[in-house]
Design a protein around this motif. Structure first.
Motif, short mmCIF file in Angstrom:
data_model
loop_
_atom_site.label_atom_id
_atom_site.label_comp_id
_atom_site.label_asym_id
_atom_site.label_seq_id
_atom_site.Cartn_x
_atom_site.Cartn_y
_atom_site.Cartn_z
N GLY A 262 0.63 5.47 4.19
CA GLY A 262 1.80 4.76 4.72
C GLY A 262 1.76 3.28 4.41
O GLY A 262 2.76 2.69 3.97
N VAL A 263 0.62 2.66 4.63
CA VAL A 263 0.47 1.23 4.33
C VAL A 263 0.64 0.97 2.84
O VAL A 263 1.31 0.02 2.44
CB VAL A 263 -0.89 0.70 4.85
CG1 VAL A 263 -1.19 -0.68 4.31
CG2 VAL A 263 -0.90 0.71 6.38
N ARG A 264 0.08 1.82 2.00
CA ARG A 264 0.20 1.63 0.55
C ARG A 264 1.66 1.72 0.10
O ARG A 264 2.13 0.92 -0.69
CB ARG A 264 -0.67 2.64 -0.19
CG ARG A 264 -0.63 2.61 -1.70
CD ARG A 264 -1.09 1.30 -2.36
NE ARG A 264 -2.29 0.70 -1.88
CZ ARG A 264 -3.54 0.94 -2.27
NH1 ARG A 264 -3.79 1.84 -3.20
NH2 ARG A 264 -4.55 0.28 -1.75
N LEU A 265 2.39 2.72 0.62
CA LEU A 265 3.79 2.89 0.23
C LEU A 265 4.64 1.71 0.68
O LEU A 265 5.53 1.25 -0.06
CB LEU A 265 4.34 4.20 0.77
CG LEU A 265 3.77 5.46 0.11
CD1 LEU A 265 4.20 6.71 0.86
CD2 LEU A 265 4.14 5.54 -1.36
N VAL A 266 4.39 1.18 1.87
CA VAL A 266 5.12 0.00 2.33
C VAL A 266 4.75 -1.21 1.47
O VAL A 266 5.62 -2.01 1.09
CB VAL A 266 4.84 -0.27 3.83
CG1 VAL A 266 5.36 -1.64 4.25
CG2 VAL A 266 5.48 0.82 4.67
N SER A 267 3.49 -1.35 1.11
CA SER A 267 3.04 -2.46 0.27
C SER A 267 3.71 -2.44 -1.10
O SER A 267 4.14 -3.48 -1.61
CB SER A 267 1.52 -2.39 0.13
OG SER A 267 1.06 -3.38 -0.75
N ILE A 268 3.80 -1.26 -1.70
CA ILE A 268 4.45 -1.15 -3.01
C ILE A 268 5.92 -1.55 -2.90
O ILE A 268 6.43 -2.34 -3.71
CB ILE A 268 4.33 0.29 -3.57
CG1 ILE A 268 2.88 0.66 -3.84
CG2 ILE A 268 5.18 0.45 -4.83
CD1 ILE A 268 2.65 2.16 -4.06
N ALA A 269 6.61 -1.02 -1.90
CA ALA A 269 8.04 -1.34 -1.73
C ALA A 269 8.23 -2.83 -1.48
O ALA A 269 9.13 -3.45 -2.06
CB ALA A 269 8.62 -0.52 -0.58
N GLU A 270 7.39 -3.42 -0.66
CA GLU A 270 7.50 -4.85 -0.35
C GLU A 270 7.29 -5.69 -1.59
O GLU A 270 8.04 -6.64 -1.87
CB GLU A 270 6.48 -5.20 0.74
CG GLU A 270 6.47 -6.65 1.16
CD GLU A 270 5.38 -7.45 0.46
OE1 GLU A 270 5.50 -8.68 0.43
OE2 GLU A 270 4.42 -6.86 -0.05
N ASP A 271 6.29 -5.36 -2.39
CA ASP A 271 6.01 -6.08 -3.63
C ASP A 271 7.19 -5.95 -4.60
O ASP A 271 7.63 -6.94 -5.19
CB ASP A 271 4.73 -5.52 -4.26
CG ASP A 271 4.27 -6.32 -5.47
OD1 ASP A 271 3.83 -7.47 -5.29
OD2 ASP A 271 4.35 -5.77 -6.59
N ASP A 272 7.70 -4.75 -4.75
CA ASP A 272 8.82 -4.52 -5.65
C ASP A 272 10.06 -5.29 -5.20
O ASP A 272 10.76 -5.90 -6.02
CB ASP A 272 9.16 -3.04 -5.74
CG ASP A 272 8.21 -2.26 -6.63
OD1 ASP A 272 7.23 -2.84 -7.15
OD2 ASP A 272 8.45 -1.05 -6.82
#
Length: 169
Positions: free
Chosen positions: A142-152
């Motif tokens: 969950g944290v990784r998926l949010v991190s990717i979306a935030e970075d993008d």
């Protein structure tokens, strides 16, 4: 709304944002750096796509889209799976030379399709799975998926801003 639908909703907004940031720009405009050492639109969109590609491939335990075809050649780069743009020097930023806006769109759409397949069917318990123990606390899916979306989202916003600078003259 379930977890899969929520994440899909967030990630499904990115392809339109990527397209809006690059569509219709020339290769020269994509490579334009608004200041010495600044990131170009082409680099920003390439980087956000590389990060998503790198991280999603890792989550799927699969090869990256980047190394599965001639993507690197369309950007004037080698097909290194480790090169996502993190820590790039000004010269390395300038070396990212997309052949066209379509190259950026095509690469992003290929990565987004793979991301969508990962998101489909995720449940709440899936988000708690630890995917990276190198951090304290360990990183969950969950944290990784949010991190990717935030970075993008940050980088596509930066690309849109640089586009505005170019269009303003």
């Amino acid at each position: 709304m379930n977890v899969s639908d929520l994440l899909t909703e967030a990630y499904d907004r990115l392809p339109d944002l990527v397209r809006a940031a690059v569509d219709g720009l020339s290769p020269e405009q994509l490579r334009h750096q608004p200041g010495p050492g600044a990131n170009s639109i082409g680099w920003l969109v390439w980087h956000l796509t590389r990060v998503q590609d790198h991280h999603i491939a890792d989550l799927l335990d699969a090869d990256q889209v980047w190394v599965s075809g001639d993507w690197a050649g369309r950007f004037g780069l080698a097909a290194s799976p480790d090169d996502t743009g993190y820590g790039h020097s000004a010269a390395e930023v300038a070396a990212v030379r997309p052949e066209s806006a379509q190259a950026l769109i095509d690469y992003y759409e290929a990565v987004a399709a793979r991301t969508g397949s990962l998101l489909a069917g995720l449940g709440p318990a899936d988000l708690d799975r630890v995917v990276d123990e190198a951090w304290d606390p360990p990183v969950t899916l969950g944290v990784r998926l949010v991190s990717i979306a935030e970075d993008d989202l940050q980088h596509v916003g930066q690309a849109a801003y640089v586009r505005g600078l170019i269009e303003a003259g």
